[in-house]
Write an enzyme that holds these catalytic residues in place. Structure first.
Site, PDB file in Angstrom:
ATOM      1  N   ASP A   1       0.836  -1.164   0.103  1.00  0.00           N
ATOM      2  CA  ASP A   1      -0.019   0.032  -0.106  1.00  0.00           C
ATOM      3  C   ASP A   1       1.009   0.975  -0.211  1.00  0.00           C
ATOM      4  OD1 ASP A   1      -2.279   1.943   0.407  1.00  0.00           O
ATOM      5  OD2 ASP A   1      -2.344   1.081   2.236  1.00  0.00           O
TER       6      ASP A   1
ATOM      7  N   ASP B   1      -4.075   3.681   2.228  1.00  0.00           N
ATOM      8  CA  ASP B   1      -5.320   3.933   2.677  1.00  0.00           C
ATOM      9  C   ASP B   1      -5.832   2.148   2.806  1.00  0.00           C
ATOM     10  OD1 ASP B   1      -5.212   2.074   0.012  1.00  0.00           O
ATOM     11  OD2 ASP B   1      -6.153   3.379  -0.545  1.00  0.00           O
TER      12      ASP B   1
ATOM     13  N   ASP C   1      -1.663  -0.655  -3.847  1.00  0.00           N
ATOM     14  CA  ASP C   1      -1.631  -0.158  -5.133  1.00  0.00           C
ATOM     15  C   ASP C   1      -0.394   0.040  -5.916  1.00  0.00           C
ATOM     16  OD1 ASP C   1      -0.272   1.855  -3.144  1.00  0.00           O
ATOM     17  OD2 ASP C   1      -1.431   2.612  -2.397  1.00  0.00           O
TER      18      ASP C   1
ATOM     19  N   ASP D   1      -8.148 -13.639 -18.233  1.00  0.00           N
ATOM     20  CA  ASP D   1      -9.506 -13.649 -17.719  1.00  0.00           C
ATOM     21  C   ASP D   1     -10.432 -14.309 -18.128  1.00  0.00           C
ATOM     22  OD1 ASP D   1     -10.324 -13.344 -14.650  1.00  0.00           O
ATOM     23  OD2 ASP D   1     -12.087 -12.802 -15.408  1.00  0.00           O
TER      24      ASP D   1
ATOM     25  N   GLU E   1      -6.258 -18.213 -18.577  1.00  0.00           N
ATOM     26  CA  GLU E   1      -6.448 -18.783 -17.191  1.00  0.00           C
ATOM     27  C   GLU E   1      -7.983 -19.282 -17.481  1.00  0.00           C
ATOM     28  OE1 GLU E   1      -9.460 -18.196 -13.227  1.00  0.00           O
ATOM     29  OE2 GLU E   1      -9.774 -16.982 -15.341  1.00  0.00           O
TER      30      GLU E   1
HETATM   31  C1  GLC Z   1     -10.924 -15.072 -12.464  1.00  0.00           C
HETATM   32  C2  GLC Z   1     -10.561 -14.596 -11.772  1.00  0.00           C
HETATM   33  C3  GLC Z   1     -11.686 -14.274 -10.190  1.00  0.00           C
HETATM   34  C4  GLC Z   1     -12.697 -13.834 -10.849  1.00  0.00           C
HETATM   35  C5  GLC Z   1     -13.375 -14.350 -12.428  1.00  0.00           C
HETATM   36  C6  GLC Z   1     -14.287 -13.649 -12.667  1.00  0.00           C
HETATM   37  O1  GLC Z   1     -11.087 -16.796 -12.351  1.00  0.00           O
HETATM   38  O2  GLC Z   1      -9.126 -14.815 -11.449  1.00  0.00           O
HETATM   39  O3  GLC Z   1     -10.193 -13.471  -9.288  1.00  0.00           O
HETATM   40  O4  GLC Z   1     -13.584 -13.421  -9.774  1.00  0.00           O
HETATM   41  O5  GLC Z   1     -12.185 -14.370 -13.328  1.00  0.00           O
HETATM   42  O6  GLC Z   1     -13.973 -12.293 -13.172  1.00  0.00           O
END
Ligand code: GLC
Length: 544
Positions: free
Chosen positions: A33, A37, A41, A219, A278
């Site tokens: 941080d 806050d 960041d 993602d 992912e």
């Molecule tokens: C992926 C991310 C996760 C998120 C999901 C929806 O799995 O790693 O953290 O909640 O996508 O975007």
């Protein structure tokens, strides 16, 4: 088994960096941080770059820092081309990229293409527009079922619990259409059959590539395409978990068209920019389709992460991964933890046993061919925090399942950097958005830096050796089956000159003479009290 992984070009050109890279996941909210806050960041990350350089990683992956209501920790993006003021500014991104590159560390950012935030201007426009309008067609709106449309369009469930559909109120005040959200209601799914959506994301890619990022973590890469018939799952298929073949909203073939187009975009830039998928896919051969030579570059290997601490299970996932990826010419990658799963030290049993196994696991992971992902804090041996007070939990999984699932906050507790009391140097104030356990005083970077037997020291040494031992990184592996026939042992060679032996079991085993002859143990995950014996839950690297 020998994997026919791609070797450097015959002309001697070095293999691309990402084929062997160790990439460190920075969960920005919890790393450091800068402004006090209590939320991590970008200036905080920037201030800790020397730590990451010294750790010896090749690249960082930064989780989303874009403007977002934070309904899902920033994976609900309201503007893909800016920075949330809580995390900094675009100038902070530029400064972070410049400093990281000066230190020889690459930077990958998170791209969230499956859905936007419900506060994204597109979704606000869609809500204000008519059913069937172009604004609605950027998302997945459908009429409900039943006489008055009061039932959701189908039985799909949100990954976070509850139905995957929410109903909107139309401009005339009446209940209207439903929209799809495979995650939280605040994360409406985009319609990737719409050319406008495709064009927008190609432009977002260029925006960040022009700023100098080295790539993207994609993602939910397996979620973008949906079966147009939108059939009910009818209990035949699970809503979440690794995608099985034939699922109507995971791993549909049409996602690959999107990635081929993206690859054309990134290939037009100098400097080996990369995409990391992912994709939670049940079988390695389906996962391999994401990393064909004209698609994404690498993919997280969740099969390895999900494998239990068991020699046969680990060997099976190693073999199937290496084999499936070699068929498409992509390097395997390995990952033990991330911000969505229980930290592996805890999965492996927790306490001293979990720690011992986690130490062995990282030597296994870093000796395997290809690349690896390290999740912030695993290098400190952080366990999952299991006793967070319910009222502080922020993961939508917790609220949407009525607390039945504890959610992922326990893996997201801010890092302990220094000092004897929380927040352990997380930032310049006494605040941290989730409380750290008091006994993390022993796990701070500061405490471990001074201890050659610490987890941090092990990671540093392993990463340093991995850079210098030519056998490690990209390449092939050879199981040493003649090696300790004990069923709890994994032994393999990385030519030239490196052997990794892991005793997954709990009792010591003999290291076979032919392995030990002429080879020195260069790194062990736990002390080796007897020559030629490997204690339980211990890994060793031998080199000649
Ligand atoms: C992926 C991310 C996760 C998120 C999901 C929806 O799995 O790693 O953290 O909640 O996508 O975007």
């Amino acid at each position: 088994m020998t994997a026919a992984a791609e070797q450097p070009e015959p002309g001697g050109a070095p293999a691309p960096w990402w084929r062997s890279a160790v990439i460190y996941e920075v969960y920005v909210r919890s790393f450091a941080d800068g402004d006090g806050d209590g939320l991590g960041d970008l200036p905080g990350v920037r201030s800790r770059l020397p730590y990451l350089r010294d750790l010896g990683v090749d690249a960082l992956w930064l989780t989303p820092f874009y403007p977002s209501p934070q309904a899902d920790g920033g994976y609900d993006v309201a503007d893909h081309r800016d920075v949330d003021p809580r995390f900094g500014t675009l100038a902070d991104v530029d400064a972070l990229l410049a400093d990281a590159h000066d230190l020889g560390v690459r930077v990958i950012v998170d791209l969230v293409p499956n859905h936007t935030s419900d506060r994204h201007p597109w979704f606000r426009e869609a809500l204000a527009a008519e059913p069937g309008s172009p604004a609605r067609r950027r998302y997945v709106f459908r009429p409900g079922r039943g006489a008055d449309g009061a039932e959701p369009p189908n039985d799909w469930q949100s990954v976070f619990g509850g139905p995957a559909w929410s109903r909107v109120t139309e401009a005339d005040g009446r209940p209207g259409q439903w929209y799809l959200h495979l995650f939280a209601p605040e994360q409406p799914d985009l319609d990737w059959t719409n050319p406008e959506v495709r064009a927008e994301f190609e432009d977002v890619l260029r925006f960040w590539l022009d700023r100098g990022v080295d790539g993207f973590r994609v993602d939910v890469a397996h979620g973008l395409a949906k079966d147009p018939e939108m059939p009910d799952l009818a209990g035949r298929l699970p809503s979440s978990g690794p995608a099985v073949e034939g699922h109507p909203h995971w791993d549909q073939d049409e996602v690959h068209e999107v990635y081929r187009a993206w690859r054309r975009v990134s290939d037009a830039y100098p400097g080996e920019r990369v995409f990391v998928a992912e994709a939670w896919i049940a079988t390695p051969h389906r996962l391999a389709r994401y990393v064909r030579s004209d698609e994404l570059h690498t993919a997280f290997n969740f099969g390895f992460l999900l494998a239990p601490w068991d020699a046969a299970a680990l060997r099976r996932v190693i073999d199937t991964s290496v084999d499936a990826l070699a068929r498409v010419g992509a390097p395997p990658t390995w990952v033990l933890s991330n911000h969505d799963v229980v930290r592996h030290l805890t999965r492996y049993g927790g306490g001293p046993l979990g720690l011992r196994r986690a130490r062995a696991a990282v030597l296994l992971m870093l000796a395997l061919p290809g690349g690896a992902y390290v999740y912030q804090g695993e290098e400190l041996g952080l366990p999952e925090v299991l006793d967070l007070p319910d009222e502080l939990r922020q993961d939508p999984t917790f609220t949407r399942t009525g607390g039945a699932e504890r959610g992922r906050d326990g893996a997201r507790v801010p890092l302990p950097w220094s000092g004897d009391a929380p927040p352990f140097g997380f930032g310049p104030s006494d605040r941290a958005w989730l409380p750290q356990p008091a006994d993390w005083a022993a796990l701070t970077v500061e405490a471990q830096q001074a201890d050659p037997g610490s987890m941090l020291a092990l990671y540093r040494r392993a990463l340093e050796l991995r850079r210098h031992l030519p056998g490690l990184g990209d390449g092939s592996m050879r199981w040493l089956d003649a090696a300790p026939a004990a069923r709890d042992v994994l032994a393999f060679a990385r030519d030239p000159g490196v052997v990794c032996v892991v005793n997954v079991g709990s009792t010591p085993v003999d290291l076979p003479a032919d392995l030990v002859a002429g080879a020195d143990p260069v790194l062990a995950s736990s002390p080796l009290p007897e020559a030629r014996r490997l204690p339980g839950a211990t890994a060793v690297w031998l080199a000649r």
